[in-house]
Design an enzyme around this catalytic site. Sequence first.
Site, mmCIF file in Angstrom:
data_model
loop_
_atom_site.group_PDB
_atom_site.id
_atom_site.type_symbol
_atom_site.label_atom_id
_atom_site.label_comp_id
_atom_site.label_asym_id
_atom_site.label_seq_id
_atom_site.Cartn_x
_atom_site.Cartn_y
_atom_site.Cartn_z
ATOM 1 N N ARG A 1 23.478 4.560 15.850
ATOM 2 C CA ARG A 1 23.571 4.448 14.392
ATOM 3 C C ARG A 1 25.003 4.326 13.918
ATOM 4 O O ARG A 1 25.282 3.717 12.896
ATOM 5 C CB ARG A 1 22.942 5.670 13.717
ATOM 6 C CG ARG A 1 21.446 5.681 13.747
ATOM 7 C CD ARG A 1 20.905 7.054 13.508
ATOM 8 N NE ARG A 1 21.216 7.933 14.623
ATOM 9 C CZ ARG A 1 20.690 9.135 14.811
ATOM 10 N NH1 ARG A 1 19.853 9.609 13.925
ATOM 11 N NH2 ARG A 1 21.004 9.862 15.861
ATOM 12 N N HIS B 1 13.315 5.281 14.641
ATOM 13 C CA HIS B 1 12.834 5.268 16.028
ATOM 14 C C HIS B 1 11.830 4.122 16.238
ATOM 15 O O HIS B 1 11.883 3.423 17.234
ATOM 16 C CB HIS B 1 12.086 6.568 16.363
ATOM 17 C CG HIS B 1 12.914 7.815 16.357
ATOM 18 N ND1 HIS B 1 12.593 8.921 15.605
ATOM 19 C CD2 HIS B 1 14.046 8.156 17.028
ATOM 20 C CE1 HIS B 1 13.475 9.883 15.821
ATOM 21 N NE2 HIS B 1 14.379 9.450 16.663
ATOM 22 N N SER C 1 15.823 12.593 12.333
ATOM 23 C CA SER C 1 14.695 13.525 12.217
ATOM 24 C C SER C 1 15.109 14.757 11.415
ATOM 25 O O SER C 1 14.317 15.278 10.618
ATOM 26 C CB SER C 1 14.207 13.956 13.599
ATOM 27 O OG SER C 1 13.758 12.853 14.323
ATOM 28 N N LYS D 1 16.561 23.340 21.824
ATOM 29 C CA LYS D 1 16.353 23.123 20.392
ATOM 30 C C LYS D 1 15.066 23.851 20.004
ATOM 31 O O LYS D 1 14.193 24.070 20.836
ATOM 32 C CB LYS D 1 16.176 21.627 20.090
ATOM 33 C CG LYS D 1 17.464 20.836 20.218
ATOM 34 C CD LYS D 1 17.232 19.412 19.720
ATOM 35 C CE LYS D 1 18.382 18.488 20.076
ATOM 36 N NZ LYS D 1 18.115 17.095 19.706
#
Length: 170
Positions: A97, A24, A135, A48
């Site tokens: 990514r 990040h 993460s 979440k």
Amino acid sequence: MMTSEHKQRVAVYPGSFDPVTYGHLDIIRRSAKQFDHLIVAVLNNTSKNPLFTLEERKEILTEVTADLPNVSIDGFRDLLVRFMKSRNADVIIRGIRSVTDFEYELQMASTNHHLDNEIDTIFMMTNPKYSYLSSSIVKEIAKFQGSVHELVPPEVEQRLLAKYSTPPGE
Ligand code: ADP
């Protein structure tokens, strides 16, 4: 020279940042160079179940971006495009990514464009060094007392150690 008519170019980098990683941070540093102002917008997601509270996530981000004068940290729970209007921002930054990221990101970018056609999403390719980093991977390693030293800033490493100081299952 900057005139009063110069429109400030404001971009928003939204995400959960639970917690922020070097992946990040790389996107933050690179995109901050392209805009007058970059707002890192931390999503207060109710669906979440975050490890760090919104306040903790914002505090960590403030610490690790302290050397970047045109970066600020904010939280949002509203529709992203509405939050952006309130901040006079018209560009969304997202990191990519892999091809798997791409499908989801394309859907989100198209949705946001549908909701507000003045908003554009700009994608930044990950630094290959961090292409596997997320993460959730970091939390998984930390949970089992593995080293996350090369994956997250020291401020995050310390907080992860504190959260997971009791081995799982005890
Ligand atoms: P989300 O919860 O929506 O997945 P994250 O907080 O995990 O959001 O990530 C926010 C943004 O940062 C996303 O655009 C994601 O693709 C990007 N990102 C996450 N990790 C990396 C990385 N290692 N390299 C580049 N971009 C990344």
